[in-house]
Design a protein around this motif. Structure first.
Motif, PDB file in Angstrom:
ATOM      1  N   LEU A  16      -2.995  17.481  12.230  1.00  0.00           N
ATOM      2  CA  LEU A  16      -3.851  18.669  12.129  1.00  0.00           C
ATOM      3  C   LEU A  16      -3.080  19.966  12.312  1.00  0.00           C
ATOM      4  O   LEU A  16      -3.360  20.965  11.651  1.00  0.00           O
ATOM      5  N   GLY A  17      -2.095  19.973  13.202  1.00  0.00           N
ATOM      6  CA  GLY A  17      -1.364  21.197  13.488  1.00  0.00           C
ATOM      7  C   GLY A  17      -0.206  21.418  12.541  1.00  0.00           C
ATOM      8  O   GLY A  17       0.966  21.318  12.925  1.00  0.00           O
ATOM      9  N   LEU A  18      -0.515  21.746  11.301  1.00  0.00           N
ATOM     10  CA  LEU A  18       0.508  21.909  10.263  1.00  0.00           C
ATOM     11  C   LEU A  18       0.794  23.380   9.997  1.00  0.00           C
ATOM     12  O   LEU A  18      -0.089  24.226  10.136  1.00  0.00           O
ATOM     13  N   PRO A  19       2.030  23.684   9.583  1.00  0.00           N
ATOM     14  CA  PRO A  19       2.343  25.072   9.225  1.00  0.00           C
ATOM     15  C   PRO A  19       1.662  25.472   7.915  1.00  0.00           C
ATOM     16  O   PRO A  19       1.575  24.678   6.991  1.00  0.00           O
ATOM     17  N   GLY A  20       1.171  26.673   7.861  1.00  0.00           N
ATOM     18  CA  GLY A  20       0.576  27.185   6.622  1.00  0.00           C
ATOM     19  C   GLY A  20      -0.903  26.939   6.506  1.00  0.00           C
ATOM     20  O   GLY A  20      -1.695  27.873   6.391  1.00  0.00           O
ATOM     21  N   ILE A  21      -1.310  25.675   6.524  1.00  0.00           N
ATOM     22  CA  ILE A  21      -2.715  25.319   6.372  1.00  0.00           C
ATOM     23  C   ILE A  21      -3.053  24.289   7.444  1.00  0.00           C
ATOM     24  O   ILE A  21      -2.356  23.281   7.582  1.00  0.00           O
ATOM     25  N   ASP A  22      -4.125  24.492   8.177  1.00  0.00           N
ATOM     26  CA  ASP A  22      -4.524  23.541   9.199  1.00  0.00           C
ATOM     27  C   ASP A  22      -4.981  22.228   8.563  1.00  0.00           C
ATOM     28  O   ASP A  22      -5.604  22.223   7.490  1.00  0.00           O
ATOM     29  N   GLY A  23      -4.651  21.121   9.228  1.00  0.00           N
ATOM     30  CA  GLY A  23      -5.017  19.817   8.692  1.00  0.00           C
ATOM     31  C   GLY A  23      -6.507  19.642   8.478  1.00  0.00           C
ATOM     32  O   GLY A  23      -6.936  18.953   7.541  1.00  0.00           O
ATOM     33  N   MET A  26       0.842  -1.198   0.000  1.00  0.00           N
ATOM     34  CA  MET A  26       0.000   0.000   0.000  1.00  0.00           C
ATOM     35  C   MET A  26       0.877   1.247   0.000  1.00  0.00           C
ATOM     36  O   MET A  26       1.888   1.294   0.683  1.00  0.00           O
ATOM     37  N   ARG A  27       0.460   2.232  -0.755  1.00  0.00           N
ATOM     38  CA  ARG A  27       1.188   3.494  -0.772  1.00  0.00           C
ATOM     39  C   ARG A  27       0.478   4.486   0.139  1.00  0.00           C
ATOM     40  O   ARG A  27      -0.721   4.763  -0.019  1.00  0.00           O
ATOM     41  N   ILE A  28       1.223   5.027   1.085  1.00  0.00           N
ATOM     42  CA  ILE A  28       0.669   5.881   2.129  1.00  0.00           C
ATOM     43  C   ILE A  28       1.284   7.272   2.060  1.00  0.00           C
ATOM     44  O   ILE A  28       2.500   7.416   1.886  1.00  0.00           O
ATOM     45  N   LEU A  29       0.444   8.290   2.225  1.00  0.00           N
ATOM     46  CA  LEU A  29       0.908   9.667   2.350  1.00  0.00           C
ATOM     47  C   LEU A  29       0.885  10.057   3.819  1.00  0.00           C
ATOM     48  O   LEU A  29      -0.143   9.915   4.483  1.00  0.00           O
ATOM     49  N   VAL A  30       2.020  10.527   4.321  1.00  0.00           N
ATOM     50  CA  VAL A  30       2.115  11.048   5.681  1.00  0.00           C
ATOM     51  C   VAL A  30       2.323  12.554   5.593  1.00  0.00           C
ATOM     52  O   VAL A  30       3.284  13.015   4.959  1.00  0.00           O
ATOM     53  N   VAL A  31       1.425  13.332   6.204  1.00  0.00           N
ATOM     54  CA  VAL A  31       1.564  14.788   6.251  1.00  0.00           C
ATOM     55  C   VAL A  31       1.772  15.159   7.716  1.00  0.00           C
ATOM     56  O   VAL A  31       0.823  15.165   8.505  1.00  0.00           O
ATOM     57  N   GLU A  32       3.003  15.440   8.068  1.00  0.00           N
ATOM     58  CA  GLU A  32       3.392  15.648   9.471  1.00  0.00           C
ATOM     59  C   GLU A  32       4.618  16.560   9.511  1.00  0.00           C
ATOM     60  O   GLU A  32       5.625  16.274   8.868  1.00  0.00           O
ATOM     61  N   ASP A  33       4.526  17.674  10.261  1.00  0.00           N
ATOM     62  CA  ASP A  33       5.629  18.624  10.285  1.00  0.00           C
ATOM     63  C   ASP A  33       6.677  18.314  11.351  1.00  0.00           C
ATOM     64  O   ASP A  33       7.797  18.802  11.275  1.00  0.00           O
ATOM     65  N   ASP A  34       6.348  17.498  12.332  1.00  0.00           N
ATOM     66  CA  ASP A  34       7.316  17.140  13.367  1.00  0.00           C
ATOM     67  C   ASP A  34       8.339  16.165  12.786  1.00  0.00           C
ATOM     68  O   ASP A  34       7.983  15.070  12.336  1.00  0.00           O
ATOM     69  N   GLU A  35       9.617  16.566  12.786  1.00  0.00           N
ATOM     70  CA  GLU A  35      10.658  15.768  12.148  1.00  0.00           C
ATOM     71  C   GLU A  35      10.785  14.383  12.774  1.00  0.00           C
ATOM     72  O   GLU A  35      10.923  13.374  12.073  1.00  0.00           O
ATOM     73  N   LEU A  36      10.743  14.304  14.094  1.00  0.00           N
ATOM     74  CA  LEU A  36      10.914  13.035  14.778  1.00  0.00           C
ATOM     75  C   LEU A  36       9.759  12.088  14.481  1.00  0.00           C
ATOM     76  O   LEU A  36       9.957  10.906  14.156  1.00  0.00           O
ATOM     77  N   ILE A  37       8.532  12.610  14.569  1.00  0.00           N
ATOM     78  CA  ILE A  37       7.360  11.776  14.308  1.00  0.00           C
ATOM     79  C   ILE A  37       7.292  11.381  12.837  1.00  0.00           C
ATOM     80  O   ILE A  37       7.054  10.210  12.503  1.00  0.00           O
ATOM     81  N   GLY A  38       7.513  12.337  11.951  1.00  0.00           N
ATOM     82  CA  GLY A  38       7.438  12.047  10.525  1.00  0.00           C
ATOM     83  C   GLY A  38       8.460  11.017  10.091  1.00  0.00           C
ATOM     84  O   GLY A  38       8.153  10.076   9.352  1.00  0.00           O
ATOM     85  N   ASP A  39       9.699  11.179  10.558  1.00  0.00           N
ATOM     86  CA  ASP A  39      10.745  10.227  10.203  1.00  0.00           C
ATOM     87  C   ASP A  39      10.441   8.847  10.776  1.00  0.00           C
ATOM     88  O   ASP A  39      10.638   7.826  10.111  1.00  0.00           O
TER      89      ASP A  39
END
Length: 220
Positions: free
Chosen positions: A52-59, A1-14
């Motif tokens: 949800l708490g993303l820079p620029g545009i809220d999730g 499955m191909r998944i999109l992760v939208v997350e600004d926290d570097e530790l969580i995203g990585d």
């Protein structure tokens, strides 16, 4: 499955990218709301993990925009906003599931697979066709109840085909679901993997529809 992760926290995203990749997902990780907003127009994702708490545009605004544009991909909201009202708002905006930080990677993976099963009308954890059975969570496949020795790519292609029974899938679509943006793909990789799967599952298990792509056959 191909998944999109939208997350600004570097530790969580990585952690999500590395961990979900190890569990058999192809993962694209984006860090900003702007990039996330446009991503569903660029690739055929099977699921989304959305902060949800993303820079620029809220999730929440991103989710509402996706749904208003007709995107039906399952979305797992991952956030520190733990109020009941926030969860209700997220679900009402079109989220398929809601998970509060901190979280366990295994639960994220399980919820993603459950969302995909629901979206495909699957009720069982295992996917089956004829005498072949696949347990996506355990990353194990069986033929006549005997374990199969499949590579990670072979397992992934088998899962894609089993989730799309009755459909003819173009090679390009299989490639897009199998590989994230940061993975290089050899020109004949899909054909090679299909060839190996046929040797293990039976030459008629996967059929080639000339000029279109691949589909499951009637015999294992």
């Amino acid at each position: 499955m191909r998944i999109l992760v939208v997350e600004d926290d570097e530790l969580i995203g990585d952690g999500l990218k590395v961990g979900l990749t190890q569990l058999g997902f192809a993962v694209d990780w984006l860090r900003s709301g702007k990039d996330g907003m446009a991503a569903l127009d660029c690739a055929p994702y099977d699921g989304v993990v959305l902060d949800l708490g993303l820079p620029g545009i809220d999730g929440m605004d991103i989710l509402a925009a996706w749904r208003s544009r007709g995107h039906t991909v399952p979305v797992l909201v991952l956030t520190a906003r733990d109020a009941i009202s926030e969860r209700v708002a997220g679900l009402n905006a079109g989220a398929d599931d809601y998970l509060i930080k901190p979280f366990a990677l295994a639960e994220v993976a399980a919820r993603l697979r459950a969302m995909l099963r629901r979206s495909q009308g699957q009720t069982s954890q295992c996917l089956e066709h004829q005498s072949v059975r696949l347990d996506p969570a355990a990353r194990r496949a069986f033929l006549h109840d005997e374990p199969l020795d499949l590579t990670a790519r072979e397992l992934a292609i088998l899962e894609i085909l089993l989730l799309n029974k009755g459909r003819v899938l173009p090679r390009e679509l299989i490639e897009e679901k199998l590989y994230s943006w940061d993975r290089d793909l050899e020109s004949n990789a899909i054909e090679v993997h299909i060839h190996h799967l046929r040797k293990k599952l039976g030459r008629r298990f996967i059929l080639t529809v000339r000029g279109i792509g691949y589909t499951l056959g009637s015999k294992a």
